[in-house]
Design a protein around this motif. Structure first.
Motif, short mmCIF file in Angstrom:
data_model
loop_
_atom_site.label_atom_id
_atom_site.label_comp_id
_atom_site.label_asym_id
_atom_site.label_seq_id
_atom_site.Cartn_x
_atom_site.Cartn_y
_atom_site.Cartn_z
N CYS A 70 61.48 79.79 47.44
CA CYS A 70 60.69 78.56 47.58
C CYS A 70 61.36 77.40 46.86
CB CYS A 70 59.28 78.77 47.03
SG CYS A 70 58.25 79.87 48.03
N TYR A 71 61.92 77.68 45.70
CA TYR A 71 62.61 76.63 44.95
C TYR A 71 63.80 76.10 45.75
CZ TYR A 71 65.24 74.17 41.38
OH TYR A 71 65.93 73.21 40.69
N GLY A 72 64.52 77.01 46.40
CA GLY A 72 65.63 76.58 47.24
C GLY A 72 65.18 75.65 48.34
N ASN A 75 63.92 72.23 46.80
CA ASN A 75 65.08 71.56 46.21
C ASN A 75 65.87 70.78 47.26
OD1 ASN A 75 66.49 71.06 43.77
ND2 ASN A 75 68.14 72.39 44.46
N GLN A 76 65.47 70.93 48.56
CA GLN A 76 66.10 70.15 49.62
C GLN A 76 65.69 68.68 49.50
OE1 GLN A 76 68.29 71.75 51.82
NE2 GLN A 76 67.86 73.47 50.44
N LYS A 77 64.60 68.44 48.76
CA LYS A 77 64.14 67.07 48.52
C LYS A 77 64.56 66.65 47.12
CE LYS A 77 60.00 68.09 51.21
NZ LYS A 77 58.53 68.18 51.18
N GLU A 78 64.39 65.39 46.83
CA GLU A 78 64.79 64.88 45.52
C GLU A 78 63.81 65.31 44.43
OE1 GLU A 78 65.38 60.71 45.63
OE2 GLU A 78 67.04 60.80 47.06
N GLU A 159 64.76 70.98 55.55
CA GLU A 159 63.83 72.08 55.30
C GLU A 159 63.79 73.05 56.48
OE1 GLU A 159 60.37 70.35 52.41
OE2 GLU A 159 60.54 69.44 54.39
N ILE A 160 63.78 72.51 57.69
CA ILE A 160 63.78 73.35 58.88
C ILE A 160 65.06 74.19 58.93
CG2 ILE A 160 63.89 73.33 61.41
CD1 ILE A 160 62.09 70.82 61.30
#
Length: 249
Positions: A70-72, A75-78, A159-160
């Motif tokens: 989930c963190y990965g 972490n796609q966002k700032e 995210e996708i």
């Protein structure tokens, strides 16, 4: 083995043997019986502790793997939002039956990951999940990733792509993945309908369908009176969005 418990058992057995038989032989027999019975109880007691400890370690490991995954994603966002962390906790409680003892570790694991990003190896995490988790649990993990991704009302291409990569490496079947995905990205189904293909269509099939429709509805291909601007724009948008969802090049 619980040594104190075992010694007490022998002494109790010896004393009872003396009382019942009034001789040393009875005491020795009682000592032997006490040794057998109480040693077994002590062993069982330790086995229960061992099983409980093993379950604790296994549950903690599984939670750690899921949280890292989930963190990965987030972490796609700032920024990592508090709502996303709360969403993970709620999902773990509801779908995995994780109790408060384990849930309390979510914040700590997230904090450690934020302090040491080198501690996150997504491929290694996925490998561990494949080892520890059942197929149904892996489907729930994919669902959790989508729940987290849409928790801020906006799911990004990054995210996708991340979830798509995870589903593939977790070896979840395509049809099962699409069922989960369609709960959260309903407009994607509409794009398939516009292009006249099904969800499992290949990249080549989608491109072919798009080109045929463009040839039929392009303003340069039809009479001005027959041109449907809205229809043509829908076709172009559907293809562009599916390119994003399916990573078509």
């Amino acid at each position: 083995m619980n040594t104190k418990f075992s010694i007490k058992g022998k002494l109790v057995g010896f004393a009872l043997g003396i009382l019942i038989s009034s001789n040393i032989l009875g005491g020795l027999i009682g000592l032997l019986i006490g040794h057998i019975l109480f040693d077994r109880l002590a062993t069982n007691d330790n086995e229960e502790y061992f099983i409980e400890d093993s379950l604790y370690v296994e549950n903690t490991n599984i939670i750690t793997f899921i949280i890292k995954l989930c963190y990965g994603l987030v972490n796609q966002k700032e920024d990592i939002l508090l709502t996303e962390v709360d969403t993970i906790k709620q999902f773990l409680r509801k779908e995995f039956g994780i109790d408060k003892l384990y849930i309390s570790k979510v914040d700590l694991i997230f904090s450690n990951l934020m302090d040491d990003k080198s501690n996150l190896n997504v491929d290694s995490v996925i490998h561990s999940i494949n080892h520890y988790c059942s197929y149904d649990e892996k489907q729930k993990i994919i669902e959790l990733l989508f729940v987290v991704a849409v928790s801020d009302k906006n799911i990004s291409k990054e995210e996708i792509d991340y979830i798509h990569n995870v589903y593939h490496k977790l070896k979840v079947k395509l049809n099962d993945y699409l069922k989960i995905k369609n709960k959260f990205i309903k407009e994607e189904l509409e794009y398939y309908k516009i292009l006249g293909v099904n969800e499992s269509a290949t990249d080549a099939e989608i491109k072919t369908a798009y080109r045929k429709l463009v040839n039929l509805h392009h303003p340069d291909k039809v009479k001005e009176a027959d041109y449907d601007k809205e229809k043509f724009q829908q076709i172009v948008k559907a293809y562009n969005e599916l390119k994003k969802f399916k990573r078509i090049h």
